[in-house]
Design a protein around this motif. Structure first.
Motif, PDB file in Angstrom:
ATOM      1  N   ILE A  82     -64.766  23.795  70.550  1.00  0.00           N
ATOM      2  CA  ILE A  82     -66.154  23.831  71.005  1.00  0.00           C
ATOM      3  C   ILE A  82     -66.332  24.878  72.110  1.00  0.00           C
ATOM      4  CG2 ILE A  82     -67.919  22.510  72.259  1.00  0.00           C
ATOM      5  CD1 ILE A  82     -66.937  20.024  70.741  1.00  0.00           C
ATOM      6  N   PHE A  83     -65.279  25.057  72.906  1.00  0.00           N
ATOM      7  CA  PHE A  83     -65.338  26.009  74.026  1.00  0.00           C
ATOM      8  C   PHE A  83     -64.439  27.223  73.781  1.00  0.00           C
ATOM      9  CE2 PHE A  83     -65.953  21.677  75.719  1.00  0.00           C
ATOM     10  CZ  PHE A  83     -67.276  21.800  76.117  1.00  0.00           C
ATOM     11  N   ALA A  84     -64.219  27.542  72.508  1.00  0.00           N
ATOM     12  CA  ALA A  84     -63.279  28.608  72.148  1.00  0.00           C
ATOM     13  C   ALA A  84     -63.675  29.968  72.705  1.00  0.00           C
ATOM     14  CB  ALA A  84     -63.154  28.692  70.628  1.00  0.00           C
ATOM     15  N   PHE A 117     -60.648  13.962  68.480  1.00  0.00           N
ATOM     16  CA  PHE A 117     -59.919  15.129  67.991  1.00  0.00           C
ATOM     17  C   PHE A 117     -59.889  16.177  69.103  1.00  0.00           C
ATOM     18  CE2 PHE A 117     -59.921  18.237  64.082  1.00  0.00           C
ATOM     19  CZ  PHE A 117     -58.760  18.822  64.562  1.00  0.00           C
ATOM     20  N   GLU A 118     -58.789  16.227  69.845  1.00  0.00           N
ATOM     21  CA  GLU A 118     -58.679  17.156  70.972  1.00  0.00           C
ATOM     22  C   GLU A 118     -58.846  18.603  70.531  1.00  0.00           C
ATOM     23  OE1 GLU A 118     -55.678  18.114  74.713  1.00  0.00           O
ATOM     24  OE2 GLU A 118     -54.840  17.659  72.737  1.00  0.00           O
ATOM     25  N   GLY A 119     -58.312  18.928  69.352  1.00  0.00           N
ATOM     26  CA  GLY A 119     -58.426  20.294  68.869  1.00  0.00           C
ATOM     27  C   GLY A 119     -59.868  20.747  68.742  1.00  0.00           C
ATOM     28  N   LEU A 120     -60.732  19.867  68.251  1.00  0.00           N
ATOM     29  CA  LEU A 120     -62.145  20.224  68.115  1.00  0.00           C
ATOM     30  C   LEU A 120     -62.805  20.390  69.478  1.00  0.00           C
ATOM     31  CD1 LEU A 120     -63.724  18.270  65.116  1.00  0.00           C
ATOM     32  CD2 LEU A 120     -63.486  20.734  65.422  1.00  0.00           C
ATOM     33  N   VAL A 121     -62.395  19.581  70.448  1.00  0.00           N
ATOM     34  CA  VAL A 121     -62.939  19.740  71.803  1.00  0.00           C
ATOM     35  C   VAL A 121     -62.622  21.143  72.312  1.00  0.00           C
ATOM     36  CG1 VAL A 121     -62.867  18.911  74.181  1.00  0.00           C
ATOM     37  CG2 VAL A 121     -62.755  17.276  72.296  1.00  0.00           C
TER      38      VAL A 121
END
Length: 211
Positions: A107-109, A100-104
């Protein structure tokens, strides 16, 4: 006892489709996208090579035919192919793998902006809505009596139910995450979350401990 060749899950997915009926290369790629590809996605170029592997191993045959002026290769499963498929099915499969690219990105938001995070979450929800709409369209065809693959309705329902719940999960998570992130300051790095929110999520995680 002889051991058959080691084949990938993708190859067995193609073999499973051939167990339903013969397919041309193009038809196989299309059928994969509508069924197996929804839970085991692979590039179309890779799929074009899979039936050739099955022929090499004696699990399928290939015949050339013409549709108008266009030649095409049609693949049919062999008895050895059906035996290989049955042997593969006898071994329990592994669980899902989350990618899930969005979650990656989330994680660094803290290295981006709140607007960036909200946009990523919104895209995830839009994906779930679109994928679910596609499933509804496919499901309506299977729900019709006398449909093309009526005899496969029971097994297809297992995948359909999983995907229905999965898409709903993503949408529900997106709604929660959007509400949560909306309350964050513009400077995400300065935001702190109290332990009570972590405990609330942890309480949800304890579903597996309930008998």
């Amino acid at each position: 006892m002889s051991i058959g060749p080691s084949l990938s899950t993708t190859t067995y997915g193609v073999l499973g489709l051939l167990a339903v009926r013969p397919y041309s290369t193009y038809e196989l790629a299309k059928a994969m996208g509508l069924s197996v590809g929804r839970v085991w996605p692979r590039t179309q170029s890779k799929l074009f090579e899979e039936p050739k592997k099955l022929v090499q191993h004696g699990y399928a045959t290939a015949r050339e035919e013409r549709v108008g002026r266009r030649p095409r290769t049609v693949y049919t499963i062999t008895s050895s192919g059906r035996q290989a498929l049955a042997s593969w099915l006898a071994e329990p499969g592994d669980g899902p793998v989350v990618e899930f690219e969005g979650l990656v990105k989330l994680i660094f938001a803290e290295h981006g902006t709140r607007a960036d995070a909200l946009a990523t979450i919104a895209r995830a929800r839009a994906w779930a809505v679109q994928m679910n709409a596609d499933s509804i369209t496919a499901g309506e065809k299977f729900a019709e009596r006398g449909g093309r693959f009526e005899e496969r309705r029971a097994t297809t329902l297992l995948m359909g139910a999983f995907l229905t719940d999965f898409y709903a999960l993503v949408a529900q998570w997106a709604d929660w995450a959007s509400a949560e992130v909306s309350s964050w300051p513009d400077d995400i790095a300065s935001h702190r979350v109290g332990p009570e929110l972590t405990r609330a999520v942890l309480a949800r995680a304890r579903w597996s401990e309930q008998s």
